[in-house]
Design a protein around this motif. Structure first.
Motif, short mmCIF file in Angstrom:
data_model
loop_
_atom_site.label_atom_id
_atom_site.label_comp_id
_atom_site.label_asym_id
_atom_site.label_seq_id
_atom_site.Cartn_x
_atom_site.Cartn_y
_atom_site.Cartn_z
N GLN A 304 0.81 -1.22 0.00
CA GLN A 304 0.00 0.00 0.00
C GLN A 304 0.85 1.27 0.00
O GLN A 304 0.35 2.35 -0.32
N GLU A 305 2.12 1.13 0.32
CA GLU A 305 3.01 2.29 0.37
C GLU A 305 4.00 2.32 -0.80
O GLU A 305 4.82 3.24 -0.90
N LEU A 306 3.92 1.32 -1.68
CA LEU A 306 4.93 1.18 -2.74
C LEU A 306 4.41 1.74 -4.06
O LEU A 306 3.39 1.30 -4.58
N SER A 307 5.14 2.70 -4.60
CA SER A 307 4.83 3.24 -5.93
C SER A 307 5.78 2.62 -6.94
O SER A 307 6.84 2.08 -6.58
N HIS A 308 5.44 2.74 -8.22
CA HIS A 308 6.33 2.18 -9.22
C HIS A 308 7.63 2.97 -9.29
O HIS A 308 8.69 2.43 -9.63
N GLN A 309 7.58 4.26 -8.92
CA GLN A 309 8.82 5.06 -8.92
C GLN A 309 9.81 4.52 -7.88
O GLN A 309 11.02 4.42 -8.15
#
Length: 353
Positions: A304-309
């Protein structure tokens, strides 16, 4: 009935995390007569009958709020205990081994009611409900991660790791068209909850390709966009049978954090970015991942805290730092139990005297 071999009933059902360690143990116990206890329409119906006689019972876990459904489940449990008692008595079994899950409840309780020993293997760092509630009825609990023993201090435990299939312990040849000299990222989110991981990886892939990496992406069966990305350095499939060869070849894994998967990554010395399944019971995958992070073998990010960036950047950092990957690989080996199967087999032999 004349018995020249000890007779062991293995209760393992549902997922590879429960079945593969039990199958590894069964192969190690060639001097035992082994039969299997499972549930209809689960993975064991595909993996077990070619090797072992499979007994099937109907049982479910206590997942609902108390109500009429709970009463039905309780009645089904009572019936399943009686069924397992019949199996144990008719087969003149000497004991039970189980890898947990709801199939373990009737197996442990039926064995206890007959005065037979039972051994439970807990693969996760946070013990499951069955382990916590029924541990007192077991002869001993074998744990895959050392922190689990701290949660089971009132029971008899032994830290032995989690068994992996024999092929993980010897060099395997990967039968995929990947050059030998390129970094390989293997993505294995699993069939349950893999879609979110798959989406992130596809967004990161272009940057990783530019860095020279190849990707083998195991999407699971439930991803509607599984074939949306095409690239010469990208191999996509729902599953791959020869995971031993794939993990051995991988320079970096992007994976969930189930106990069985982490044991495979440890013995194959595979550095990892771990994304724990957010809906796992009691968030046990996060606790599993922490063992690897603390050892220096992995990075962990909550979905839930992980972006692709973030994922793209961390992946590139590792790809551009072979020395860090080598250190992580050494750390993974430090938490490995390559002899786990033998240790548990010895435990079975000592318990079923």
């Amino acid at each position: 009935m004349s018995q020249t071999k000890k007779r062991l009933l293995i209760a393992a059902s549902g997922t590879g995390g429960h079945l593969f360690p039990a199958l590894a143990l069964a192969k190690e116990l060639q001097d035992y007569h082994i039969e299997w206890l499972g549930v209809p329409n689960r993975l064991e119906t595909q993996l077990v009958p070619t090797e072992y006689k499979l007994h099937q019972i109907a049982v479910t876990g206590f997942q609902e709020k108390f109500g009429l459904g709970t009463i039905k489940i309780a009645l089904r449990l009572v019936r399943s205990i009686w069924q397992v008692r019949q199996i144990l008595q008719k087969g003149q079994f000497d004991g039970v081994f189980t890898t947990g899950g709801y199939i373990a409840s009737p197996a442990i309780l039926a064995a206890k009611s007959l005065g037979l020993p039972s051994i439970l293997h807990e693969a996760n760092a946070i013990p499951g409900k069955v382990t916590r509630f029924l541990g007192n009825f077991c002869s001993i609990i074998a744990v895959g991660f050392e922190p689990a023993a701290k949660h089971l201090s009132r029971y008899k435990t032994l830290y032995v790791g989690t068994p992996v299939r024999p092929e993980f312990l010897s060099p395997q040849k990967l039968d995929l068209p990947i050059p030998d000299n390129v970094p390989l990222i293997v993505v294995a989110g699993g069939s349950q909850g893999a879609v979110a991981v798959n989406q992130l990886v596809r967004q990161c892939a272009a940057a990783w390709f530019e860095a020279g990496a190849w990707i083998v992406h195991l999407t699971g069966e439930n991803d509607p966009d599984a074939n949306s990305l095409q690239h010469p350095q990208y191999l996509v499939m729902p599953f791959y049978q020869d995971m031993a060869a794939l993990w051995q070849r991988a320079n970096l894994a992007i994976s969930r954090a189930g106990g069985g998967t982490l044991s495979e990554l440890a013995v194959t010395k595979t550095p990892a970015i771990l994304i724990p399944y957010p809906f796992a019971a009691e968030d046990h995958q996060t606790y599993n991942a922490k063992v690897f992070v603390d050892a220096g073998a992995a990075l962990v990010f909550q979905q839930q805290e992980l972006s692709h960036q973030i994922l793209e950047k961390e992946g590139l950092k590792l790809l551009n730092s072979p020395e860090n990957l080598q250190e992580m690989a050494k750390s993974a080996a430090d938490v490995a139990f390559p002899n786990s199967t033998q240790l548990i087999a010895d435990l079975v032999r000592k318990t079923l005297i």
